[in-house]
Design an enzyme around this catalytic site. Structure first.
Site, PDB file in Angstrom:
ATOM      1  CG  HIS A 404       2.522  -3.090  -6.741  1.00 22.41           C
ATOM      2  ND1 HIS A 404       2.063  -2.446  -7.864  1.00 22.41           N
ATOM      3  CD2 HIS A 404       1.917  -4.299  -6.725  1.00 22.41           C
ATOM      4  CE1 HIS A 404       1.215  -3.244  -8.506  1.00 22.41           C
ATOM      5  NE2 HIS A 404       1.107  -4.373  -7.831  1.00 22.41           N
ATOM      6  CD  GLU A 405       1.883  -7.101  -3.724  1.00 24.67           C
ATOM      7  OE1 GLU A 405       0.692  -7.357  -3.443  1.00 24.67           O
ATOM      8  OE2 GLU A 405       2.339  -7.274  -4.857  1.00 24.67           O
ATOM      9  CG  HIS A 408      -2.894  -4.674  -4.497  1.00 25.45           C
ATOM     10  ND1 HIS A 408      -3.607  -4.498  -5.656  1.00 25.45           N
ATOM     11  CD2 HIS A 408      -1.739  -5.296  -4.858  1.00 25.45           C
ATOM     12  CE1 HIS A 408      -2.912  -4.973  -6.675  1.00 25.45           C
ATOM     13  NE2 HIS A 408      -1.772  -5.458  -6.219  1.00 25.45           N
ATOM     14  CD  GLU A 433      -1.885  -6.195  -9.831  1.00 23.88           C
ATOM     15  OE1 GLU A 433      -0.691  -5.893  -9.638  1.00 23.88           O
ATOM     16  OE2 GLU A 433      -2.494  -6.995  -9.116  1.00 23.88           O
TER      17      GLU A 433
END
Length: 518
Positions: A404-405, A408, A433
């Site tokens: 997920h990070e 970004h 997000e």
């Protein structure tokens, strides 16, 4: 998944150009897509403005541009000429910035300039198909009501001091620039643009200081925080057991493997795409035995800070980030597409910007974040410990958090051409997000995020991501009622989950999709 080339091109274009904006006046109803209010430093509140968007698409076949009759295609000349014609502006106002090509399209990024000074938040982008015809055009060019003097009345040093004091950080020596900023009232402000960091808090801002008044009028926040909240959602089991994987790298994406930049090789968790460490970048994990073997058996009964657990965490984070690098590479996040690599092998992009992964970072708890500065500066991932259990748990051992990070960084780099300045409004931040990937087969199950770190099968979102509206009622129409980036992200994630389910239903699931984009 198996997609047609035309479908893939349409999806790529939609993602890349959905945030392009126009010169329409600010409307309060567009607050999610044009403004971002940040409270930072010592009570400082900054409302950053991003002009409203326009987007035109012209089908897969595209349309001609003013230079279409030329035998030789020059992307710079064609882009400037098309924008000049489409927006009826002087060519001197169109400053070509960069471009990159993939197998279906060529993408060009420009910025508006006035009196030779770029307008930071007024940009445009053009996509050409393989026949060199325009298939997509987005613009945020503005027609300002007034233009200030291009000669600053406040010095750069004074501006840096004001930015440091306002943001409670230090100037990081990245070369400053002088740029206009389009304001919500229709005027322009001349600004000194500097980067300010705080190593303790992890803050990393691009700060726009009015070069005449000294006011901080705009911010770019390079850090995308995944501030997980403990709210019940459905269950998904965390790692179904460690496995020993041999040579998991994709040579098409990492030709020299994960531990070499083509010149220098390592035997630690450091390479061309990423470096995983604790505390300082010299504190990496060394191979457990010769031959680049990183075999560390995590002991869940002990604190994550014992040595074997640190090594397991650094190894896992290094593996996940490199794997995401290789998957995203074959789908277009390449050197020319502003990806994260130290050595770009002469294929475009700035280089010297591998992802730095700070495992068990001491500056936070129950969280994780990713900072995405411009191409040429390393993406910075920070993984924290979680104290919901005893012993604590390590976010670097939950793959969905690490992935997920990392997304970004991918979305913030690819949108806008590698500046890190886009996706700064509330709604676009929420879109950031909404990304994740853990699909195993054609069975589409409800998805839960973050259950391992809090030891709760319900996870940390308000609803599961689900195709069942009775399980998750969030829709795009929910956005006007939401005012927090992760709440908005839940809507986008649920929509993407439903799009994925529909695609699998129509096209099937490919077991080789991670390495074969066809």
């Amino acid at each position: 998944m198996k997609f047609s080339a035309n479908f893939s091109a349409s999806v790529i274009l939609a993602v890349l150009f959905a945030t392009a904006v126009s010169a329409a006046p600010f409307l309060g109803s567009l607050k999610h897509s044009t403004t971002q209010v940040r409270s930072v430093g010592s009570g400082l509140v900054v409302e950053s403005f991003h002009p409203e968007s326009t987007l035109e698409t012209f089908g897969v076949g595209g349309i001609d541009h003013p230079l279409s009759t030329r035998d030789e295609f020059d992307v710079k000349e064609a882009t400037v000429s098309f924008i000049q014609s489409r927006l009826n502006v002087h060519p001197d106002t169109v400053a070509f910035r960069t471009s990159f090509a993939n197998d279906v399209a060529q993408h060009a990024f420009v910025k508006q300039q006035i009196d030779g000074v770029p307008v930071a938040n007024a940009v445009a982008n053009v996509a050409f198909n393989k026949d060199n015809k325009v298939v997509s055009f987005g613009s945020s060019f503005v027609n300002p009501a007034s233009v200030p003097s291009t000669t600053p009345t406040i010095s750069l040093q004074d501006a840096i001091l004001k930015a440091e004091n306002a943001l409670s950080g230090k100037f990081n020596e990245h070369p400053p620039t002088l740029e206009f900023v389009a304001k919500k009232d229709g005027t322009l402000a001349l600004t000194h643009v500097v980067q300010i960091q705080n190593d303790t808090t992890g803050a990393w801002f691009e700060v726009f200081v009015d070069a005449h008044s000294g006011e901080v009028i705009q911010l770019t926040d390079f850090v995308a925080k995944a501030s997980y909240r403990v709210l019940p959602i459905t269950k998904e089991t965390l790692p179904e057991g460690f496995e020993v994987l041999t040579d998991p790298q994709n040579p098409a994406a990492s030709p020299d493997g994960w531990h070499s930049d083509g010149t220098t090789s390592t035997t630690v968790t450091a390479g061309n795409n990423a470096i995983a460490f604790k505390g300082s970048q010299t504190n990496t994990t060394s191979e457990s035995s010769s031959g680049l073997n990183f075999i560390f058996v995590q002991d869940p009964s002990q604190a994550p800070t014992v040595q074997v657990n640190i090594d397991a965490a650094r190894t896992n984070a290094f593996y996940v980030v490199n794997t995401v690098h290789d998957i995203s590479y074959v789908y277009g996040f390449t050197e020319a597409g502003f990806n994260f690599q130290n050595n770009n092998f002469g294929k475009g992009g700035a280089g010297n910007d591998r992802v730095t992964i700070s495992v068990q970072d001491s500056n936070g708890i129950d969280n994780a974040d990713f900072a995405t500065p411009p191409d040429g500066q390393s993406g910075r991932m920070r993984m924290f410990l979680w104290d919901f259990t005893n012993p604590e748990r390590d976010g670097a051992l939950e793959n969905d958090i690490v992935t997920h990070e990392n997304t970004h960084g991918i979305t913030n780099r690819m949108t806008g051409g590698g500046t890190g300045r886009c996706l700064q409004t509330l709604e676009s931040g929420g879109m950031g997000e909404g990304w994740w990937t853990e699909h195993k087969n054609a069975t589409v199950v409800d998805y839960v995020l973050g259950q391992y770190v809090i030891n709760d099968p319900a996870g940390i979102r308000s609803h599961p991501y689900s195709t069942d509206a009775t399980v998750n009622p969030l829709r795009y129409s929910s956005l006007p009622t939401l005012n927090e980036v992760h709440d908005i992200g839940e809507v986008w994630a649920n929509m993407l989950h439903n799009v994925y389910a529909a695609l699998v239903a129509d096209h099937g699931f490919s077991d080789t999709a991670h390495t074969d984009p066809t």
